[in-house]
Design a protein around this motif. Structure first.
Motif, PDB file in Angstrom:
ATOM      1  N   VAL A 220     -10.312  18.872  -7.679  1.00 61.53           N
ATOM      2  CA  VAL A 220      -9.953  17.526  -7.226  1.00 61.53           C
ATOM      3  C   VAL A 220     -10.035  17.363  -5.714  1.00 61.53           C
ATOM      4  CG1 VAL A 220      -8.489  17.093  -9.224  1.00 61.53           C
ATOM      5  CG2 VAL A 220      -7.460  17.965  -7.127  1.00 61.53           C
ATOM      6  N   MET A 221     -10.054  18.445  -4.979  1.00 61.77           N
ATOM      7  CA  MET A 221     -10.072  18.371  -3.519  1.00 61.77           C
ATOM      8  C   MET A 221     -11.457  18.677  -2.958  1.00 61.77           C
ATOM      9  SD  MET A 221      -7.164  17.276  -2.668  1.00 61.77           S
ATOM     10  CE  MET A 221      -7.147  17.518  -0.913  1.00 61.77           C
ATOM     11  N   VAL A 222     -12.463  18.089  -3.553  1.00 59.95           N
ATOM     12  CA  VAL A 222     -13.828  18.288  -3.090  1.00 59.95           C
ATOM     13  C   VAL A 222     -13.965  17.695  -1.694  1.00 59.95           C
ATOM     14  CG1 VAL A 222     -16.241  17.704  -3.539  1.00 59.95           C
ATOM     15  CG2 VAL A 222     -14.715  18.246  -5.439  1.00 59.95           C
ATOM     16  N   LYS A 223     -14.566  18.453  -0.797  1.00 58.48           N
ATOM     17  CA  LYS A 223     -14.778  17.992   0.584  1.00 58.48           C
ATOM     18  C   LYS A 223     -16.141  17.316   0.673  1.00 58.48           C
ATOM     19  CE  LYS A 223     -11.181  20.055   2.515  1.00 58.48           C
ATOM     20  NZ  LYS A 223     -10.148  19.429   3.200  1.00 58.48           N
ATOM     21  N   TYR A 224     -16.158  16.130   1.226  1.00 57.56           N
ATOM     22  CA  TYR A 224     -17.399  15.401   1.462  1.00 57.56           C
ATOM     23  C   TYR A 224     -17.617  15.298   2.966  1.00 57.56           C
ATOM     24  CZ  TYR A 224     -17.046  14.019  -3.409  1.00 57.56           C
ATOM     25  OH  TYR A 224     -16.966  14.039  -4.775  1.00 57.56           O
ATOM     26  N   PRO A 225     -18.864  15.299   3.393  1.00 56.40           N
ATOM     27  CA  PRO A 225     -19.096  15.129   4.832  1.00 56.40           C
ATOM     28  C   PRO A 225     -18.654  13.736   5.271  1.00 56.40           C
ATOM     29  CG  PRO A 225     -21.195  15.130   3.621  1.00 56.40           C
ATOM     30  CD  PRO A 225     -20.105  15.439   2.635  1.00 56.40           C
ATOM     31  N   PRO A 226     -18.127  13.609   6.481  1.00 53.89           N
ATOM     32  CA  PRO A 226     -17.703  12.299   6.968  1.00 53.89           C
ATOM     33  C   PRO A 226     -18.899  11.341   7.063  1.00 53.89           C
ATOM     34  CG  PRO A 226     -16.954  14.043   8.444  1.00 53.89           C
ATOM     35  CD  PRO A 226     -17.876  14.658   7.452  1.00 53.89           C
ATOM     36  N   TRP A 227     -18.647  10.078   6.763  1.00 57.96           N
ATOM     37  CA  TRP A 227     -19.687   9.066   6.875  1.00 57.96           C
ATOM     38  C   TRP A 227     -20.063   8.904   8.336  1.00 57.96           C
ATOM     39  CZ3 TRP A 227     -20.417   4.451   9.363  1.00 57.96           C
ATOM     40  CH2 TRP A 227     -21.483   3.668   8.929  1.00 57.96           C
ATOM     41  N   GLN A 228     -21.349   8.732   8.601  1.00 60.72           N
ATOM     42  CA  GLN A 228     -21.823   8.509   9.957  1.00 60.72           C
ATOM     43  C   GLN A 228     -22.746   7.303   9.976  1.00 60.72           C
ATOM     44  OE1 GLN A 228     -23.539  12.051  11.619  1.00 60.72           O
ATOM     45  NE2 GLN A 228     -21.702  13.259  11.299  1.00 60.72           N
ATOM     46  N   GLU A 229     -22.843   6.690  11.130  1.00 56.72           N
ATOM     47  CA  GLU A 229     -23.730   5.547  11.320  1.00 56.72           C
ATOM     48  C   GLU A 229     -25.125   5.909  10.816  1.00 56.72           C
ATOM     49  OE1 GLU A 229     -24.372   1.686  12.235  1.00 56.72           O
ATOM     50  OE2 GLU A 229     -22.485   2.682  12.754  1.00 56.72           O
ATOM     51  N   GLY A 230     -25.688   5.037   9.988  1.00 56.15           N
ATOM     52  CA  GLY A 230     -27.014   5.275   9.427  1.00 56.15           C
ATOM     53  C   GLY A 230     -26.978   5.841   8.016  1.00 56.15           C
ATOM     54  N   ASP A 231     -25.815   6.361   7.574  1.00 54.11           N
ATOM     55  CA  ASP A 231     -25.689   6.855   6.198  1.00 54.11           C
ATOM     56  C   ASP A 231     -25.674   5.680   5.237  1.00 54.11           C
ATOM     57  OD1 ASP A 231     -25.534   9.428   7.140  1.00 54.11           O
ATOM     58  OD2 ASP A 231     -23.380   9.677   6.749  1.00 54.11           O
ATOM     59  N   ASP A 232     -25.970   5.953   3.982  1.00 54.89           N
ATOM     60  CA  ASP A 232     -25.882   4.914   2.961  1.00 54.89           C
ATOM     61  C   ASP A 232     -24.454   4.389   2.884  1.00 54.89           C
ATOM     62  OD1 ASP A 232     -28.547   5.182   2.272  1.00 54.89           O
ATOM     63  OD2 ASP A 232     -28.141   6.588   0.634  1.00 54.89           O
ATOM     64  N   LEU A 233     -24.333   3.099   2.571  1.00 55.93           N
ATOM     65  CA  LEU A 233     -23.030   2.476   2.403  1.00 55.93           C
ATOM     66  C   LEU A 233     -22.351   3.039   1.154  1.00 55.93           C
ATOM     67  CD1 LEU A 233     -21.046   0.267   3.350  1.00 55.93           C
ATOM     68  CD2 LEU A 233     -22.262  -1.294   1.839  1.00 55.93           C
ATOM     69  N   VAL A 234     -21.085   3.360   1.261  1.00 58.25           N
ATOM     70  CA  VAL A 234     -20.311   3.869   0.127  1.00 58.25           C
ATOM     71  C   VAL A 234     -19.389   2.755  -0.336  1.00 58.25           C
ATOM     72  CG1 VAL A 234     -18.634   5.567  -0.674  1.00 58.25           C
ATOM     73  CG2 VAL A 234     -20.390   6.228   1.003  1.00 58.25           C
ATOM     74  N   VAL A 235     -19.521   2.350  -1.595  1.00 53.47           N
ATOM     75  CA  VAL A 235     -18.687   1.297  -2.152  1.00 53.47           C
ATOM     76  C   VAL A 235     -17.874   1.908  -3.288  1.00 53.47           C
ATOM     77  CG1 VAL A 235     -18.656  -0.956  -3.285  1.00 53.47           C
ATOM     78  CG2 VAL A 235     -20.401  -0.440  -1.557  1.00 53.47           C
ATOM     79  N   PHE A 236     -16.577   1.793  -3.183  1.00 57.39           N
ATOM     80  CA  PHE A 236     -15.695   2.307  -4.216  1.00 57.39           C
ATOM     81  C   PHE A 236     -15.404   1.186  -5.212  1.00 57.39           C
ATOM     82  CE2 PHE A 236     -14.962   4.899  -0.501  1.00 57.39           C
ATOM     83  CZ  PHE A 236     -15.010   6.173  -1.035  1.00 57.39           C
ATOM     84  N   PRO A 237     -15.369   1.521  -6.495  1.00 57.81           N
ATOM     85  CA  PRO A 237     -15.082   0.476  -7.483  1.00 57.81           C
ATOM     86  C   PRO A 237     -13.665  -0.061  -7.295  1.00 57.81           C
ATOM     87  CG  PRO A 237     -15.123   2.649  -8.514  1.00 57.81           C
ATOM     88  CD  PRO A 237     -15.546   2.825  -7.091  1.00 57.81           C
ATOM     89  N   SER A 238     -13.502  -1.341  -7.612  1.00 60.43           N
ATOM     90  CA  SER A 238     -12.176  -1.929  -7.484  1.00 60.43           C
ATOM     91  C   SER A 238     -11.331  -1.504  -8.663  1.00 60.43           C
ATOM     92  CB  SER A 238     -12.264  -3.447  -7.419  1.00 60.43           C
ATOM     93  OG  SER A 238     -12.751  -3.941  -8.651  1.00 60.43           O
ATOM     94  N   ASP A 239     -10.046  -1.568  -8.476  1.00 63.35           N
ATOM     95  CA  ASP A 239      -9.093  -1.227  -9.532  1.00 63.35           C
ATOM     96  C   ASP A 239      -8.775  -2.537 -10.265  1.00 63.35           C
ATOM     97  OD1 ASP A 239      -7.004  -0.480 -11.153  1.00 63.35           O
ATOM     98  OD2 ASP A 239      -5.933   0.594  -9.590  1.00 63.35           O
ATOM     99  N   SER A 240      -9.236  -2.659 -11.481  1.00 66.07           N
ATOM    100  CA  SER A 240      -9.073  -3.903 -12.223  1.00 66.07           C
ATOM    101  C   SER A 240      -7.615  -4.231 -12.495  1.00 66.07           C
ATOM    102  CB  SER A 240      -9.862  -3.835 -13.540  1.00 66.07           C
ATOM    103  OG  SER A 240      -9.351  -2.788 -14.344  1.00 66.07           O
ATOM    104  N   ARG A 241      -6.731  -3.241 -12.390  1.00 67.52           N
ATOM    105  CA  ARG A 241      -5.301  -3.519 -12.632  1.00 67.52           C
ATOM    106  C   ARG A 241      -4.714  -4.378 -11.528  1.00 67.52           C
ATOM    107  NH1 ARG A 241      -3.337   2.466 -13.025  1.00 67.52           N
ATOM    108  NH2 ARG A 241      -4.801   2.497 -11.327  1.00 67.52           N
ATOM    109  N   GLN A 242      -5.378  -4.448 -10.373  1.00 70.34           N
ATOM    110  CA  GLN A 242      -4.834  -5.219  -9.253  1.00 70.34           C
ATOM    111  C   GLN A 242      -5.363  -6.652  -9.219  1.00 70.34           C
ATOM    112  OE1 GLN A 242      -5.309  -3.110  -5.572  1.00 70.34           O
ATOM    113  NE2 GLN A 242      -4.485  -1.221  -6.409  1.00 70.34           N
ATOM    114  N   ASN A 243      -6.229  -7.008 -10.134  1.00 68.19           N
ATOM    115  CA  ASN A 243      -6.789  -8.379 -10.153  1.00 68.19           C
ATOM    116  C   ASN A 243      -5.896  -9.325 -10.886  1.00 68.19           C
ATOM    117  OD1 ASN A 243      -9.009  -7.579  -8.707  1.00 68.19           O
ATOM    118  ND2 ASN A 243     -10.190  -7.080 -10.544  1.00 68.19           N
TER     119      ASN A 243
END
Length: 62
Positions: A39-62
């Motif tokens: 569960v604690m997978v390390k990802y490289p930090p986002w940097q200018e020029g990287d692809d946009l990362v979009v996280f899905p919304s939590d439908s319970r909050q709508n």
């Protein structure tokens, strides 16, 4: 566990030099546990020029 982990991470040399072998072993065991590593997978930090990362919304909050 998060607080101990963060405290140890600030200065590992100091943390592991303290006279708390049971606490140190407890933390090491957690950090090496397969589920923790999964569960604690390390990802490289986002940097200018990287692809946009979009996280899905939590439908319970709508």
């Amino acid at each position: 566990m998060p607080f101990v982990r963060q405290f140890a991470h600030v200065d590992r040399e100091v943390f592991y030099s303290l006279p708390y072998p049971n606490l140190q072993r407890w933390l090491r065991d957690w950090l090496e546990h397969p589920i923790f590593k999964q569960v604690m997978v390390k990802y490289p930090p986002w940097q200018e020029g990287d692809d946009l990362v979009v996280f899905p919304s939590d439908s319970r909050q709508n």
